[in-house]
Design a protein around this motif. Structure first.
Motif, PDB file in Angstrom:
ATOM      1  N   MET A  13       0.832  -1.057  -0.050  1.00 49.34           N
ATOM      2  CA  MET A  13       0.208   0.112  -0.046  1.00 49.34           C
ATOM      3  C   MET A  13       0.979   1.078   0.044  1.00 49.34           C
ATOM      4  O   MET A  13       1.831   1.304   0.818  1.00 49.34           O
ATOM      5  CB  MET A  13      -0.947  -0.022   1.392  1.00 49.34           C
ATOM      6  N   SER A  14       0.441   2.327  -0.749  1.00 49.19           N
ATOM      7  CA  SER A  14       1.347   3.731  -1.195  1.00 49.19           C
ATOM      8  C   SER A  14       1.321   4.323   0.253  1.00 49.19           C
ATOM      9  O   SER A  14       0.216   4.296   1.243  1.00 49.19           O
ATOM     10  CB  SER A  14       1.124   4.058  -2.288  1.00 49.19           C
ATOM     11  N   ASP A  15       2.315   5.122   0.424  1.00 50.91           N
ATOM     12  CA  ASP A  15       2.347   6.180   1.409  1.00 50.91           C
ATOM     13  C   ASP A  15       0.941   6.830   1.469  1.00 50.91           C
ATOM     14  O   ASP A  15       0.392   7.205   2.609  1.00 50.91           O
ATOM     15  CB  ASP A  15       3.455   7.009   1.627  1.00 50.91           C
ATOM     16  N   ASP A  16       0.780   7.577   0.373  1.00 48.14           N
ATOM     17  CA  ASP A  16      -0.505   8.512   0.131  1.00 48.14           C
ATOM     18  C   ASP A  16      -1.603   7.682   0.421  1.00 48.14           C
ATOM     19  O   ASP A  16      -2.501   8.177   1.052  1.00 48.14           O
ATOM     20  CB  ASP A  16      -0.711   8.928  -1.330  1.00 48.14           C
ATOM     21  N   LEU A  17      -1.917   6.501  -0.126  1.00 50.16           N
ATOM     22  CA  LEU A  17      -3.070   5.716   0.402  1.00 50.16           C
ATOM     23  C   LEU A  17      -3.310   5.403   1.909  1.00 50.16           C
ATOM     24  O   LEU A  17      -4.158   5.725   2.694  1.00 50.16           O
ATOM     25  CB  LEU A  17      -3.260   4.440  -0.237  1.00 50.16           C
ATOM     26  N   MET A  18      -2.001   5.173   2.502  1.00 48.71           N
ATOM     27  CA  MET A  18      -1.929   4.834   3.956  1.00 48.71           C
ATOM     28  C   MET A  18      -2.458   6.338   4.802  1.00 48.71           C
ATOM     29  O   MET A  18      -2.988   6.077   5.724  1.00 48.71           O
ATOM     30  CB  MET A  18      -0.511   4.483   4.427  1.00 48.71           C
ATOM     31  N   SER A  19      -1.901   7.434   4.438  1.00 50.17           N
ATOM     32  CA  SER A  19      -2.166   8.725   4.939  1.00 50.17           C
ATOM     33  C   SER A  19      -3.798   8.856   4.892  1.00 50.17           C
ATOM     34  O   SER A  19      -4.277   9.453   5.549  1.00 50.17           O
ATOM     35  CB  SER A  19      -1.358   9.719   4.240  1.00 50.17           C
ATOM     36  N   GLU A  20      -4.305   8.571   3.631  1.00 49.80           N
ATOM     37  CA  GLU A  20      -5.606   8.769   3.276  1.00 49.80           C
ATOM     38  C   GLU A  20      -6.343   7.970   4.323  1.00 49.80           C
ATOM     39  O   GLU A  20      -7.459   8.495   4.868  1.00 49.80           O
ATOM     40  CB  GLU A  20      -6.119   8.558   2.056  1.00 49.80           C
ATOM     41  N   ASN A  21      -6.047   6.679   4.547  1.00 48.86           N
ATOM     42  CA  ASN A  21      -6.484   5.825   5.281  1.00 48.86           C
ATOM     43  C   ASN A  21      -6.740   6.129   7.103  1.00 48.86           C
ATOM     44  O   ASN A  21      -7.620   6.044   7.597  1.00 48.86           O
ATOM     45  CB  ASN A  21      -6.031   4.226   5.303  1.00 48.86           C
ATOM     46  N   ALA A  22      -5.580   6.733   7.042  1.00 49.68           N
ATOM     47  CA  ALA A  22      -5.401   7.527   8.727  1.00 49.68           C
ATOM     48  C   ALA A  22      -6.227   8.652   8.748  1.00 49.68           C
ATOM     49  O   ALA A  22      -6.858   8.616   9.882  1.00 49.68           O
ATOM     50  CB  ALA A  22      -3.750   7.853   8.687  1.00 49.68           C
ATOM     51  N   ARG A  23      -6.588   9.004   7.805  1.00 47.12           N
ATOM     52  CA  ARG A  23      -7.524  10.583   7.827  1.00 47.12           C
ATOM     53  C   ARG A  23      -8.628   9.846   8.201  1.00 47.12           C
ATOM     54  O   ARG A  23      -9.651  10.527   8.748  1.00 47.12           O
ATOM     55  CB  ARG A  23      -7.171  11.356   6.645  1.00 47.12           C
ATOM     56  N   LEU A  24      -9.082   9.085   7.160  1.00 49.33           N
ATOM     57  CA  LEU A  24     -10.341   8.324   7.237  1.00 49.33           C
ATOM     58  C   LEU A  24     -10.858   7.620   8.627  1.00 49.33           C
ATOM     59  O   LEU A  24     -11.871   7.869   9.219  1.00 49.33           O
ATOM     60  CB  LEU A  24     -10.775   7.445   6.140  1.00 49.33           C
ATOM     61  N   THR A  25      -9.780   7.172   9.104  1.00 50.70           N
ATOM     62  CA  THR A  25      -9.986   6.351  10.440  1.00 50.70           C
ATOM     63  C   THR A  25     -10.151   7.312  11.461  1.00 50.70           C
ATOM     64  O   THR A  25     -11.015   7.054  12.453  1.00 50.70           O
ATOM     65  CB  THR A  25      -8.850   5.438  10.932  1.00 50.70           C
ATOM     66  N   ALA A  26      -9.388   8.531  11.679  1.00 54.55           N
ATOM     67  CA  ALA A  26      -9.707   9.532  12.358  1.00 54.55           C
ATOM     68  C   ALA A  26     -11.154   9.917  12.377  1.00 54.55           C
ATOM     69  O   ALA A  26     -11.779  10.586  13.287  1.00 54.55           O
ATOM     70  CB  ALA A  26      -8.686  10.612  12.258  1.00 54.55           C
TER      71      ALA A  26
END
Length: 483
Positions: free
Chosen positions: A1-14
């Motif tokens: 999973m790319s860093d951009d996707l992971m960051s987006e997932n983190a934002r969504l999780t928050a």
């Protein structure tokens, strides 16, 4: 999973955590929708409250729990696997204080299997909403890491293969009209580096191929289109040298690499091998075989002529056998000299040495510069000198104990071409009487010199001793094309 996707997932999780806190006061239908969404998430999610209890764990988190999901109300220390819980201590405390945490690590799951994960710990709430717990997300990246390792290993293998392979390897896209990947010994085969061939595109590739060889490429594409997968097609072609001095032979082997929806080959994977030396060797071999055939025919014709002329001499059988043997030995001696030099010609001094070797060389004085004769001239001169020495030993200066022979030559010039002037002079022998008829030896000296040496021979039967003068142009020795 790319860093951009992971960051987006983190934002969504928050954001999910915020929404979950807000939905606590909303109708149950909204909470149920949120649970369904989280249950279907491919990554593991668990929410923990400030009382150190589990509020909810989705099915993907089962790998990291010691009890069945959703494990609502379970003590987090008892519900979470020891390996993961030990890692979570500091991040949980930080998240409850409002600080998120992110890391990649390797952990053992509830079954003891080692997994590569990306851990994300964020506070539940924040801002105007009080922090009511923590959301822990685990992204299992084991397969992704394994795939990355496999890609890196395959790339390393390909680099090693290209390093040890004698071929230039490339993928050619016929729709784009250029190579899309190039590796291997490209400079050895094409005279250009891999980056040069890629950046040069189809225009550079087409400029390297001999115009007469383009149809071979089209023909191979037709064969590959109709052939089964994995079938290899090869052809030989000429590639222009980088310095423009000529062409280099290359063997190109290819397989279909990609087909379009219609089944037509649009990309090929090729390995090109430099076979220039092999082709040159084949040409040399063909030339040598043809030269050998020519030499054998000439030798047989010479033997036939010597035998026929010797048998016409009217001598006894014993005399004819001796004469024939001597002449064949002289011919063989000249052949030996030429064979040692690959029939590229022979030195004049070596021809003289071999021709007079069977006789009393202490009474034959030779003087003259070195000169190069082609094979045909070397044979003719060797036979002529043998005849002169044979006659001298039987009837002339070498037939007694005091006679001598002086063999001298010089190299002059006529019209820019070197000219050999050779003189055989006998002294101290019996008085010379001109023969009443011309035998094979005389014809060999006069006619042979004229036809084989493109020159002239003059016989002077002076009473004090025979003098033979030979004059011939020395043409450039025709070397076999061995380079």
């Amino acid at each position: 999973m790319s860093d951009d996707l992971m960051s987006e997932n983190a934002r969504l999780t928050a954001r999910v955590a915020e929404l979950e806190a807000q939905l606590a006061v909303k109708p149950a239908i909204d909470r149920a929708s949120l649970v369904r969404m989280t249950n279907n998430a491919p990554w593991a999610i668990i929410t923990l409250n400030t009382e150190r209890a589990v509020d909810y764990a989705n099915p993907a988190f089962q790998r990291w729990l010691t009890r069945p999901v959703p494990a609502i109300g379970a003590d987090q220390a008892d519900a979470i696997t020891p390996a993961l819980y030990a890692v979570l201590q500091a991040p949980l405390a930080a998240a409850l204080a409002g600080a998120p945490y992110e890391a990649e690590l390797t952990l053992r799951d509830v079954s003891g299997e080692s997994r590569d994960v990306r851990l994300l710990v964020v506070p539940r709430g924040g801002g105007q909403t009080p922090i009511s717990g923590v959301v822990v997300s685990l992204y299992d990246v084991t397969e992704t890491h394994a795939l990355d390792r496999s890609v890196r290993e395959n790339e390393a293998r390909l680099r090693h293969i290209n390093a040890v392979s004698p071929t230039a390897n490339y993928i050619y896209d016929f729709e784009a009209g250029r190579p899309i990947w190039v590796g291997g010994r490209t400079e050895r085969v094409y005279g250009y580096g891999a980056l040069e061939l890629e950046s040069g595109g189809g225009e550079l590739i087409r400029s390297l191929i001999h115009p007469e060889d383009f149809p071979k490429i089209v023909e191979r594409l037709k064969h590959l289109g109709a052939a089964p997968e994995g079938d290899v097609r090869e052809f030989e072609l000429r590639v222009r040298r980088r310095d423009g001095t000529g062409w280099r032979w290359v063997l190109d082997r290819a397989v279909a690499f990609e087909r379009n929806a219609a089944g037509r080959v649009v990309k090929t994977l090729s390995a090109a091998l430099d076979i220039d030396e092999r082709k040159r060797a084949e040409e040399r071999r063909t030339l040598l075989i043809n030269e050998l055939n020519h030499r054998v025919k000439n030798t047989l014709a010479s033997v036939q002529s010597i035998a026929r002329q010797t048998l016409r001499s009217g001598r006894t059988a014993e005399e004819m056998a001796d004469i024939l043997t001597g002449r064949l030995i002289a011919l063989a001696g000249a052949h030996d000299v030429l064979t040692r030099e690959n029939w590229e010609g022979a030195g004049l001094r070596k021809i003289v040495q071999v021709a007079v070797a069977p006789f009393d060389v202490s009474r034959i004085a030779t003087i003259g510069p070195e000169a190069r004769l082609d094979a045909r001239a070397a044979l003719a001169l060797g036979m002529a000198l043998h005849e002169l020495a044979t006659n001298a030993s039987k009837y002339g200066a070498l037939s007694n104990e005091v006679g001598r022979v002086q063999l001298a030559w010089r190299i002059g010039e006529a019209g820019g071409t070197p000219v050999l002037d050779l003189e055989w002079r006998e002294t101290g022998g019996p008085p010379v009487v001109a023969p009443r008829r011309r035998g094979f030896g005389s014809r060999l000296l006069t006619q042979g010199v004229r036809s084989e040496l493109n020159g002239a021979a003059e016989m002077d039967f002076a009473p004090s001793g025979l003098v033979c003068r030979i004059s011939a142009r020395l043409e450039a020795t025709p070397l076999l094309a061995l380079a």
